[in-house]
Design a protein around this motif. Structure first.
Motif, PDB file in Angstrom:
ATOM      1  N   VAL A  55       0.843  -1.194   0.000  1.00 12.65           N
ATOM      2  CA  VAL A  55       0.000   0.000   0.000  1.00 12.65           C
ATOM      3  C   VAL A  55       0.884   1.251   0.000  1.00 12.65           C
ATOM      4  CG1 VAL A  55      -1.635   1.370   1.389  1.00 12.65           C
ATOM      5  CG2 VAL A  55      -2.011  -1.084   1.063  1.00 12.65           C
ATOM      6  N   ALA A  56       1.887   1.276   0.880  1.00 14.07           N
ATOM      7  CA  ALA A  56       2.775   2.437   0.957  1.00 14.07           C
ATOM      8  C   ALA A  56       3.491   2.664  -0.374  1.00 14.07           C
ATOM      9  CB  ALA A  56       3.789   2.248   2.091  1.00 14.07           C
ATOM     10  N   LEU A  57       4.001   1.598  -0.968  1.00  9.45           N
ATOM     11  CA  LEU A  57       4.707   1.725  -2.246  1.00  9.45           C
ATOM     12  C   LEU A  57       3.765   2.177  -3.360  1.00  9.45           C
ATOM     13  CD1 LEU A  57       7.102  -1.341  -2.016  1.00  9.45           C
ATOM     14  CD2 LEU A  57       7.699   1.088  -1.777  1.00  9.45           C
ATOM     15  N   ARG A  58       2.525   1.726  -3.319  1.00  9.19           N
ATOM     16  CA  ARG A  58       1.548   2.145  -4.339  1.00  9.19           C
ATOM     17  C   ARG A  58       1.283   3.639  -4.246  1.00  9.19           C
ATOM     18  NH1 ARG A  58      -0.105   2.529  -9.046  1.00  9.19           N
ATOM     19  NH2 ARG A  58      -2.330   2.475  -9.388  1.00  9.19           N
ATOM     20  N   PHE A  59       1.166   4.166  -3.025  1.00 10.52           N
ATOM     21  CA  PHE A  59       0.991   5.613  -2.870  1.00 10.52           C
ATOM     22  C   PHE A  59       2.213   6.368  -3.401  1.00 10.52           C
ATOM     23  CE2 PHE A  59      -2.474   4.735   0.222  1.00 10.52           C
ATOM     24  CZ  PHE A  59      -3.439   5.578  -0.323  1.00 10.52           C
ATOM     25  N   CYS A  60       3.392   5.809  -3.189  1.00  9.78           N
ATOM     26  CA  CYS A  60       4.605   6.409  -3.768  1.00  9.78           C
ATOM     27  C   CYS A  60       4.509   6.416  -5.289  1.00  9.78           C
ATOM     28  CB  CYS A  60       5.852   5.646  -3.330  1.00  9.78           C
ATOM     29  SG  CYS A  60       6.264   5.796  -1.586  1.00  9.78           S
ATOM     30  N   ASP A  61       4.088   5.292  -5.868  1.00 11.56           N
ATOM     31  CA  ASP A  61       3.930   5.185  -7.325  1.00 11.56           C
ATOM     32  C   ASP A  61       2.969   6.241  -7.865  1.00 11.56           C
ATOM     33  OD1 ASP A  61       5.613   2.982  -7.349  1.00 11.56           O
ATOM     34  OD2 ASP A  61       3.974   1.519  -7.477  1.00 11.56           O
TER      35      ASP A  61
END
Length: 178
Positions: free
Chosen positions: A17-23
């Protein structure tokens, strides 16, 4: 958007989830709550796999640690001020609590608004007594509530008496048929 995510850093889905928000281009600040008696969180583990994950998260997001003074569930109540200070210092615009138990309590107690809660099974199905009362109160106060699935969305609506609880799986299913 500057987003603070209260999460279990060791949880694979939380990391995704955190990485997706970064993306998506958001400035992500991950909040890692360290248990006081151990003073060792997931970030301090020395296995190669975990170090690789930490490196990946650290390259894409800011990682902050909060050290509550106690190990009990009171740690969430006592860490509210630290969370609010961290949010002010970094210009956070919204707090996302991945889990609706202690992290949602911490978001509420911090006084920082707005905050969003993503509830999972243990937040809704296995809370009782005082935890149920606290969850009901903190979830009602959230700006938005998302649930992990149709059944949990229904149970979250029962707990909070809010009609606007959104369950992500049914939203995805409905949008795929459009």
């Amino acid at each position: 958007m500057r987003l603070a995510i209260l999460m279990a850093v060791g949880s694979p889905w939380s990391k995704e989830v955190a990485l997706r928000f970064c993306d998506l281009g958001h400035e992500v600040h991950i909040i890692n709550v360290i248990r006081s008696s151990k003073q060792i969180g997931y970030l301090d583990n020395h296995s190669f796999l975990r170090q690789s994950t930490i490196k990946t998260l650290g390259e894409r997001a800011h990682i902050h640690e909060i050290f509550p003074p106690v190990d009990s569930n009171l740690r969430y109540f006592l860490s509210g001020f630290a969370l609010k200070s961290l949010c002010r210092k970094h210009g956070i615009e919204i707090v996302l609590s991945l889990y609706g138990g202690g992290f949602a309590t911490m978001a509420y107690v911090s006084g920082f608004r707005p905050y969003i809660v993503y509830v999972v099974g243990s937040d809704i199905l296995f809370s009782s007594g005082l935890k149920n009362i606290v969850n009901r109160f903190t979830h009602r106060s959230a700006s938005r509530i998302f649930a992990n699935g149709i059944y949990l969305g229904s149970k979250a609506r029962e707990l909070t008496h809010r009609d606007d609880v959104e369950d992500r799986k049914s939203t995805r299913l409905n949008s795929s048929h459009a």
